[in-house]
Design a protein around this motif. Structure first.
Motif, PDB file in Angstrom:
ATOM      1  N   GLN A  27      17.339   3.900   1.235  1.00  0.00           N
ATOM      2  CA  GLN A  27      16.512   2.737   0.931  1.00  0.00           C
ATOM      3  C   GLN A  27      15.096   3.149   0.533  1.00  0.00           C
ATOM      4  OE1 GLN A  27      17.216   0.803   4.681  1.00  0.00           O
ATOM      5  NE2 GLN A  27      18.749  -0.595   3.828  1.00  0.00           N
ATOM      6  N   LEU A  28      14.579   4.190   1.152  1.00  0.00           N
ATOM      7  CA  LEU A  28      13.268   4.704   0.762  1.00  0.00           C
ATOM      8  C   LEU A  28      13.307   5.193  -0.686  1.00  0.00           C
ATOM      9  CD1 LEU A  28      10.363   5.416   1.521  1.00  0.00           C
ATOM     10  CD2 LEU A  28      11.209   7.631   2.352  1.00  0.00           C
ATOM     11  N   ALA A  29      14.398   5.841  -1.059  1.00  0.00           N
ATOM     12  CA  ALA A  29      14.538   6.307  -2.437  1.00  0.00           C
ATOM     13  C   ALA A  29      14.583   5.128  -3.408  1.00  0.00           C
ATOM     14  CB  ALA A  29      15.808   7.154  -2.574  1.00  0.00           C
ATOM     15  N   GLU A  30      15.217   4.019  -2.994  1.00  0.00           N
ATOM     16  CA  GLU A  30      15.252   2.817  -3.843  1.00  0.00           C
ATOM     17  C   GLU A  30      13.844   2.256  -4.034  1.00  0.00           C
ATOM     18  OE1 GLU A  30      17.962  -0.147  -2.439  1.00  0.00           O
ATOM     19  OE2 GLU A  30      19.636   1.252  -2.281  1.00  0.00           O
ATOM     20  N   MET A  31      13.041   2.253  -2.984  1.00  0.00           N
ATOM     21  CA  MET A  31      11.660   1.771  -3.097  1.00  0.00           C
ATOM     22  C   MET A  31      10.849   2.662  -4.035  1.00  0.00           C
ATOM     23  SD  MET A  31      10.791   0.794   0.869  1.00  0.00           S
ATOM     24  CE  MET A  31      12.160   0.301   1.929  1.00  0.00           C
ATOM     25  N   GLU A  32      11.044   3.972  -3.916  1.00  0.00           N
ATOM     26  CA  GLU A  32      10.319   4.898  -4.778  1.00  0.00           C
ATOM     27  C   GLU A  32      10.693   4.681  -6.248  1.00  0.00           C
ATOM     28  OE1 GLU A  32      11.543   8.499  -2.896  1.00  0.00           O
ATOM     29  OE2 GLU A  32       9.821   8.549  -1.516  1.00  0.00           O
ATOM     30  N   ALA A  33      11.995   4.437  -6.479  1.00  0.00           N
ATOM     31  CA  ALA A  33      12.447   4.184  -7.850  1.00  0.00           C
ATOM     32  C   ALA A  33      11.882   2.872  -8.370  1.00  0.00           C
ATOM     33  CB  ALA A  33      13.977   4.163  -7.889  1.00  0.00           C
ATOM     34  N   ALA A  34      11.832   1.842  -7.497  1.00  0.00           N
ATOM     35  CA  ALA A  34      11.288   0.543  -7.910  1.00  0.00           C
ATOM     36  C   ALA A  34       9.811   0.658  -8.251  1.00  0.00           C
ATOM     37  CB  ALA A  34      11.499  -0.489  -6.792  1.00  0.00           C
TER      38      ALA A  34
ATOM     39  N   ALA B  14      10.797  -2.798   7.751  1.00  0.00           N
ATOM     40  CA  ALA B  14      11.263  -1.801   6.784  1.00  0.00           C
ATOM     41  C   ALA B  14      10.723  -0.414   7.123  1.00  0.00           C
ATOM     42  CB  ALA B  14      10.855  -2.203   5.376  1.00  0.00           C
ATOM     43  N   ALA B  15       9.460  -0.352   7.555  1.00  0.00           N
ATOM     44  CA  ALA B  15       8.861   0.936   7.893  1.00  0.00           C
ATOM     45  C   ALA B  15       9.583   1.600   9.058  1.00  0.00           C
ATOM     46  CB  ALA B  15       7.383   0.758   8.234  1.00  0.00           C
TER      47      ALA B  15
ATOM     48  N   ARG C 294       7.022   5.096   4.226  1.00  0.00           N
ATOM     49  CA  ARG C 294       7.491   6.489   4.288  1.00  0.00           C
ATOM     50  C   ARG C 294       7.062   7.148   5.593  1.00  0.00           C
ATOM     51  NH1 ARG C 294       5.086   8.094   0.100  1.00  0.00           N
ATOM     52  NH2 ARG C 294       6.734   7.868  -1.455  1.00  0.00           N
ATOM     53  N   ASP C 295       5.833   6.805   6.065  1.00  0.00           N
ATOM     54  CA  ASP C 295       5.308   7.386   7.305  1.00  0.00           C
ATOM     55  C   ASP C 295       5.846   6.686   8.548  1.00  0.00           C
ATOM     56  OD1 ASP C 295       3.819   9.067   5.712  1.00  0.00           O
ATOM     57  OD2 ASP C 295       1.960   7.904   5.910  1.00  0.00           O
TER      58      ASP C 295
END
Length: 255
Positions: free
Chosen positions: A132-139, A124-125, A218-219
């Motif tokens: 998809q990163l935005a979905e993780m942040e929302a989760a 994933a990284a 994210r990194d």
């Protein structure tokens, strides 16, 4: 010296049932593309002729195929059973049965989850999209909000975060296996966790871990994301694993 007849004894074997051979041939035709989703099998009578078997054999084979989700029969349809798209449902069902079997210990399940989620985080990284990163942040934000709603709501938010990470791998098998093993492991110990002396502290620790994973994803740091997953799972579950079996989990912390 005893002769071979005295040394070795084989158990009697049962004959392969005819319907199993029918199932095997139809499954092969679906999997190699000779039968495509939406197409219909020949009629029951035609199948009897082609396979040179009786009606009961064909009906049993069709029952098995329908149970496995490969075909669907509609009452009154003269065209024969319809071939269905191959789905992950049968695999998920089989894996759930295996994971819940008493032959598998909690140690094995936790060990497999450490392997799987470490790999999922690593992929994933490196593969995640901005969406998809935005979905993780929302989760993660849903998890943070669920802290005050209790363990059940927090657990649901936790699962949603893991699902977004697994989805970012683009690998269907990782998504299926991850969901199955996660659900089984949690179900085995959820009562103990829910009644822990300080369940809020457990939730806060878990939230911080997920925030650290998100930073690594994210990194684009796959190795750190993988290491975080394995260490967090060990910290969270090791106390529920029999003490004499915990050593089986430790090699995963050193990789």
């Amino acid at each position: 010296m005893p002769n071979l007849d005295q040394q070795l004894r084989f158990a009697p074997v049962s004959r392969v049932r005819a319907y199993e051979r029918v199932v095997e041939q139809i499954e092969a035709a679906v999997l190699d593309g000779r039968l495509r989703p939406g197409e219909h099998l020949p009629s029951e009578r035609e199948l009897m002729v082609q396979f040179d078997v009786g009606r009961s054999t064909i009906r049993e084979a069709l029952r098995v195929l329908q149970s496995n989700g490969l075909v669907r029969s509609r009452a009154g349809d003269p065209r024969g059973p319809q071939v269905q798209p191959v789905s992950s449902g049968a695999l998920e069902k089989s894996m759930t049965m295996l994971a819940r079997a008493s032959a598998l210990s909690l140690t094995e399940l936790v060990q497999f989850r450490m392997l799987l989620e470490g790999s999922a985080n690593q992929l994933a990284a490196r593969l995640r999209t901005p969406e998809q990163l935005a979905e993780m942040e929302a989760a993660l934000e849903v998890m943070r909000a669920a802290l005050d709603e209790g363990f059940a709501e927090f657990s649901r938010a936790d699962v949603a975060f893991h699902e977004t990470v697994a989805k970012a791998t683009g690998n269907t098998l990782i998504q299926i296996c991850g969901a199955v093993v996660r659900d089984v492991v949690v179900s085995l110990i959820e009562d103990k966790i829910a009644h822990a002396p300080d369940s809020r502290a457990l939730m806060q620790t878990s939230l911080q871990h997920h925030a650290n994973v998100l930073d690594a994803v994210r990194d684009g740091d796959g190795d750190r994301a993988a290491s975080l997953a394995r260490q967090s799972l060990y910290d969270y579950y090791a106390e529920y694993v029999p003490e004499d079996e915990r050593a089986k989990l430790l090699p995963l912390l050193r990789s």
